[in-house]
Design a protein around this motif. Sequence first.
Motif, mmCIF file in Angstrom:
data_model
loop_
_atom_site.group_PDB
_atom_site.id
_atom_site.type_symbol
_atom_site.label_atom_id
_atom_site.label_comp_id
_atom_site.label_asym_id
_atom_site.label_seq_id
_atom_site.Cartn_x
_atom_site.Cartn_y
_atom_site.Cartn_z
ATOM 1 N N ILE A 26 40.370 54.156 41.530
ATOM 2 C CA ILE A 26 41.377 54.564 42.511
ATOM 3 C C ILE A 26 41.898 53.283 43.147
ATOM 4 O O ILE A 26 41.143 52.388 43.491
ATOM 5 C CB ILE A 26 40.813 55.571 43.540
ATOM 6 N N TYR A 42 43.764 50.518 45.554
ATOM 7 C CA TYR A 42 43.927 50.232 46.983
ATOM 8 C C TYR A 42 45.388 50.403 47.375
ATOM 9 O O TYR A 42 46.283 50.017 46.617
ATOM 10 C CB TYR A 42 43.515 48.788 47.285
ATOM 11 N N HIS A 89 50.986 46.867 40.053
ATOM 12 C CA HIS A 89 51.465 45.830 39.145
ATOM 13 C C HIS A 89 50.960 46.130 37.740
ATOM 14 O O HIS A 89 50.314 47.159 37.498
ATOM 15 C CB HIS A 89 51.059 44.435 39.632
ATOM 16 N N ASP A 112 42.549 54.591 46.867
ATOM 17 C CA ASP A 112 41.409 54.214 47.699
ATOM 18 C C ASP A 112 42.015 53.759 49.026
ATOM 19 O O ASP A 112 42.667 52.708 49.067
ATOM 20 C CB ASP A 112 40.696 53.058 46.968
ATOM 21 N N GLY A 172 38.456 47.733 35.554
ATOM 22 C CA GLY A 172 38.661 46.326 35.219
ATOM 23 C C GLY A 172 37.320 45.611 35.323
ATOM 24 O O GLY A 172 36.399 46.080 35.993
ATOM 25 N N ASP A 179 36.328 43.202 36.949
ATOM 26 C CA ASP A 179 35.920 42.784 38.300
ATOM 27 C C ASP A 179 35.169 43.864 39.059
ATOM 28 O O ASP A 179 34.459 43.566 40.013
ATOM 29 C CB ASP A 179 37.158 42.355 39.099
ATOM 30 N N TRP A 219 41.448 41.051 32.183
ATOM 31 C CA TRP A 219 42.546 40.848 33.132
ATOM 32 C C TRP A 219 43.769 40.267 32.460
ATOM 33 O O TRP A 219 43.664 39.496 31.515
ATOM 34 C CB TRP A 219 42.066 39.922 34.262
ATOM 35 N N TRP A 220 44.923 40.607 33.012
ATOM 36 C CA TRP A 220 46.181 40.066 32.508
ATOM 37 C C TRP A 220 46.597 38.838 33.294
ATOM 38 O O TRP A 220 46.565 38.844 34.530
ATOM 39 C CB TRP A 220 47.294 41.111 32.639
HETATM 40 N N1 MSP Z 1 39.776 50.408 44.991
HETATM 41 C C1 MSP Z 1 39.048 49.661 44.042
HETATM 42 C C2 MSP Z 1 38.541 50.558 42.941
HETATM 43 C C3 MSP Z 1 37.672 51.673 43.399
HETATM 44 S S1 MSP Z 1 37.210 52.685 42.084
HETATM 45 C C4 MSP Z 1 36.091 53.685 42.675
HETATM 46 C C5 MSP Z 1 39.940 48.579 43.449
HETATM 47 N N2 MSP Z 1 41.231 48.740 43.550
HETATM 48 S S2 MSP Z 1 42.346 47.699 43.055
HETATM 49 O O1 MSP Z 1 43.592 48.312 43.347
HETATM 50 O O2 MSP Z 1 42.115 46.422 43.638
HETATM 51 O O3 MSP Z 1 42.163 47.462 41.548
HETATM 52 C C6 MSP Z 1 42.203 48.483 40.658
HETATM 53 C C7 MSP Z 1 42.112 48.034 39.234
HETATM 54 O O4 MSP Z 1 43.158 47.137 38.898
HETATM 55 C C8 MSP Z 1 40.820 47.327 38.904
HETATM 56 O O5 MSP Z 1 40.256 47.955 37.784
HETATM 57 C C9 MSP Z 1 41.212 45.933 38.561
HETATM 58 O O6 MSP Z 1 40.426 45.412 37.545
HETATM 59 C C10 MSP Z 1 42.630 46.149 38.056
HETATM 60 N N3 MSP Z 1 43.389 44.920 38.101
HETATM 61 C C11 MSP Z 1 43.822 44.222 39.172
HETATM 62 N N4 MSP Z 1 44.449 43.097 38.737
HETATM 63 C C12 MSP Z 1 44.436 43.044 37.380
HETATM 64 C C13 MSP Z 1 44.989 42.219 36.383
HETATM 65 N N5 MSP Z 1 45.632 41.119 36.657
HETATM 66 N N6 MSP Z 1 44.839 42.591 35.092
HETATM 67 C C14 MSP Z 1 44.221 43.747 34.748
HETATM 68 N N7 MSP Z 1 43.707 44.563 35.650
HETATM 69 C C15 MSP Z 1 43.672 44.163 36.949
HETATM 70 O O7 MSP Z 1 39.400 47.635 42.902
#
Ligand code: MSP
Length: 631
Positions: A16, A18, A24, A55, A263, A265, A294-295
């Motif tokens: 979920i 943030y 993006h 989230d 992801g 992370d 990651w991209w």
């Molecule tokens: N809120 C938490 C997730 C909670 S799940 C119970 C969170 N949110 S986030 O918005 O920061 O990230 C969501 C997803 O986007 C993550 O899986 C993260 O790995 C992915 N990505 C954020 N930047 C990214 C890239 N540059 N490339 C690929 N995925 C990336 O973490």
Amino acid sequence: MEKKNLKSKYYITTPIYYVNDVPHIGHSYTTIAADTLARYRRFLGDEVFFLTGTDEHGQKIQKTSKEKGLKPKQLADRVVKNFQNLWKKLDITNDFFVRTTDDYHIKCVQKAFEELFNKGDIYKGEYEGWYCIPCESYYSEIEIGKDRLCPACGRKVDKVKEESYFFKLSAYQDRLLEFYEKNPNFVIPNTRFNEIKSFVKSGLKDLSVTRTSFDWGVPVTFDDKHVIYVWFDALLNYVSAIGCNKDNDKFLNIWPADAHFVGKDILRFHAVYWPAFLMALGLELPKHVVAHGWWTVEGKKMSKSLGNVVDPNEMIEKYPKDAYRYFLLRNVPFGLDGDFSEKELIERINSELVNDLGNLVNRSLTMIEKYLNGVTEKPKSIVDNSLEEKAFETFEKVKKSLDIFRFDEALSHIFEYVRYANKYITQKEPWSLKKQNKTPQLNEVLFNLTGAIKFLSGIISAFMPDTADKIWSQLGFEDSIKNYDYRFFLDFGSKEKLKINKQDVIFNRIEEKEEEDSKEEKAKKINIDEFFNVDLRAAKVLDAQSVEKSKKLIKLSIDIGENKPRTLVAGLKEYYKLEELVGKTIIVVANLKPAKLMGIESNGMLLAAKDGKSLGLLTVMEDVKPGAKVG
Ligand code: MSP
């Protein structure tokens, strides 16, 4: 309540997202991958439940909303629309959208917290540690190093001491390791699973699961000074969205999750904390946690400060959305990091989508129209069923790849088939069969091609739903492709007769802008021979006179190494006095055609640099003979 044994249920989730940021490419990647799997499992006939959401709690969101002069919920309500709209545009087929500020979710989190407190799995203590606000995480001394920087984002961490409730994570270490042992495919890919195992083996400390330093979160029901740690809150979305726990029928039919997409992370939260919470709650554990890489963008980390954050909305305005989906899944082995480049996206569109797939569909349907009035029929017997056999083989390969979440590999099998079908056309030469009046053979070839295209419409439908629909309707089908499962697409004769409905091509070639730019640039550039066509010489100014009635022009007499001086007229009056020019060695274009200025013939042109205000005549630093070549 009894659990219904629905063998074919499949539950897929995305993280979920943030709500302190706009979506993006990274967010769209996870969601597109999960959507593709959801569509594929439906294609197999499974009963899929696909969940995504946002989230919305935590210090970071509280902070961002304050900066924007909004209440946290107001910020969430705004940003959530960006996600929901993007998913709509990208044809994401989620069955539900969970928001952690929704009532059912808050209640579920509170209930789980109470349950674990009552069981003794959560207890009250005091926490002191190094905390990173943006990442909402505590880190150990080792992790932050001498400079006390967050290992995840590189920012400075703060020492924080607070009363806190703890989850007894340490008590689950052995059970987790045992579970990993029994479930060798729990985390995909395996390399990341190994990292998780060594993290757990190195020893687990109890986890602080409440905060008192801010209040934007789910309150602990029996101690409202505390809000529940954002990850305890967030992870529970996977159960709150489907009914929270075993008291609920829906929950029983859907849980456990078959694939949590995350992801890299956030893998630790999903592969260590989450299973431990679930064990404590007495719930089944998920089947797979699938971690992708990651991209980066054109080789660089995506960041607001670099201004290189790729907005998926922009991409799907510029390119077909299916091409965007295709590129993300095709270009990188799922699990590894990848680099986004529009140039590569365009290359894939032009070569694979236009040349291979588009061309196959277009030329086949054109021939069916031309040679068979648009109608193909299943022949009584078939001499060569290689296309149908190959389709079955391809399906098996795709299945194997998707069982291990290798979207890239699955697509490469599909496009191998596309090329195989194109080769089939070249080998069978339907145009020659037509010429030779070999009607049964021609009918068979075009029937096989129709089968191949029908198969492709099905097998690509999870990856490129829009394109699948287009092909489907060009084949003459009027109902929805979603009404059929894989069996219909594997059997070439599943529809005895088809009246096709050829329309426009399915993909258009994209002219590469960069190529155009470089063409323009090329036009501006000259090669070395062209440069040497310009005869540049050093010349000594022998005399300078003002041109009468001209505000700008001066008439120069110059020695350019020839047997007599040349006359040259130049616009220097505003910049130099006549006497300043005499005796200077300047640079002149010697082979310019003569031109008349104010009635005086000028034989050549001097060189000067000009920037709008000043002008500087080009001269030489050392004495050279008049007529010396410049180059
Ligand atoms: N809120 C938490 C997730 C909670 S799940 C119970 C969170 N949110 S986030 O918005 O920061 O990230 C969501 C997803 O986007 C993550 O899986 C993260 O790995 C992915 N990505 C954020 N930047 C990214 C890239 N540059 N490339 C690929 N995925 C990336 O973490």
